[in-house]
Motif scaffolding. Structure first.
Motif, PDB file in Angstrom:
ATOM      1  N   LEU A  97     -17.378 -15.041 -26.045  1.00 46.19           N
ATOM      2  CA  LEU A  97     -16.688 -14.283 -27.093  1.00 46.19           C
ATOM      3  C   LEU A  97     -15.250 -14.768 -27.239  1.00 46.19           C
ATOM      4  CD1 LEU A  97     -18.026 -10.686 -26.456  1.00 46.19           C
ATOM      5  CD2 LEU A  97     -18.524 -12.181 -28.400  1.00 46.19           C
ATOM      6  N   LEU A 121     -15.335 -18.049 -29.156  1.00 47.47           N
ATOM      7  CA  LEU A 121     -15.697 -17.906 -30.570  1.00 47.47           C
ATOM      8  C   LEU A 121     -14.601 -17.230 -31.388  1.00 47.47           C
ATOM      9  CD1 LEU A 121     -19.462 -16.912 -30.312  1.00 47.47           C
ATOM     10  CD2 LEU A 121     -18.500 -19.097 -31.047  1.00 47.47           C
ATOM     11  N   PHE A 122     -13.968 -16.216 -30.838  1.00 45.49           N
ATOM     12  CA  PHE A 122     -13.009 -15.421 -31.604  1.00 45.49           C
ATOM     13  C   PHE A 122     -11.571 -15.554 -31.128  1.00 45.49           C
ATOM     14  CE2 PHE A 122     -17.093 -13.120 -31.819  1.00 45.49           C
ATOM     15  CZ  PHE A 122     -17.309 -13.247 -33.196  1.00 45.49           C
ATOM     16  N   ALA A 168     -20.725 -13.977 -21.020  1.00 45.43           N
ATOM     17  CA  ALA A 168     -20.679 -13.394 -22.369  1.00 45.43           C
ATOM     18  C   ALA A 168     -19.235 -13.216 -22.827  1.00 45.43           C
ATOM     19  CB  ALA A 168     -21.418 -12.062 -22.388  1.00 45.43           C
ATOM     20  N   VAL A 169     -18.361 -12.751 -21.943  1.00 44.07           N
ATOM     21  CA  VAL A 169     -16.956 -12.561 -22.309  1.00 44.07           C
ATOM     22  C   VAL A 169     -16.306 -13.909 -22.617  1.00 44.07           C
ATOM     23  CG1 VAL A 169     -14.697 -11.861 -21.388  1.00 44.07           C
ATOM     24  CG2 VAL A 169     -16.695 -10.386 -21.064  1.00 44.07           C
TER      25      VAL A 169
END
Length: 72
Positions: free
Chosen positions: A67, A70-71, A63-64
């Motif tokens: 993220l 994506l960002f 998940a990290v």
């Protein structure tokens, strides 16, 4: 021992819990050393918790990383 006619056998077994050891079966074949078959001892619930924790940590790392992609 009874041959069931389908590749399996039925063997009558008696286990005395006061014997102090786990039940087991000795398999002996001509030309080979005998093998003792018995219950498998694992870490039990502790081992299960360890795998659950590792899977949760792996999902958190994934998940990290998503993220960050994506960002970042």
């Amino acid at each position: 021992m009874v041959d069931n006619g389908d590749g399996t056998y039925t063997i009558p077994v008696v286990f005395d819990p006061s014997a102090g050891s786990a039940p087991g079966v000795v398999v002996d074949q001509p030309g080979r050393p005998p093998v003792v078959l018995g219950p498998i001892v694992t870490g039990g619930r502790h081992l299960c918790r360890t795998w659950k924790l590792l899977i949760c940590l792996l999902l958190l790392v994934i998940a990290v990383l998503i993220l960050i992609l994506l960002f970042g």
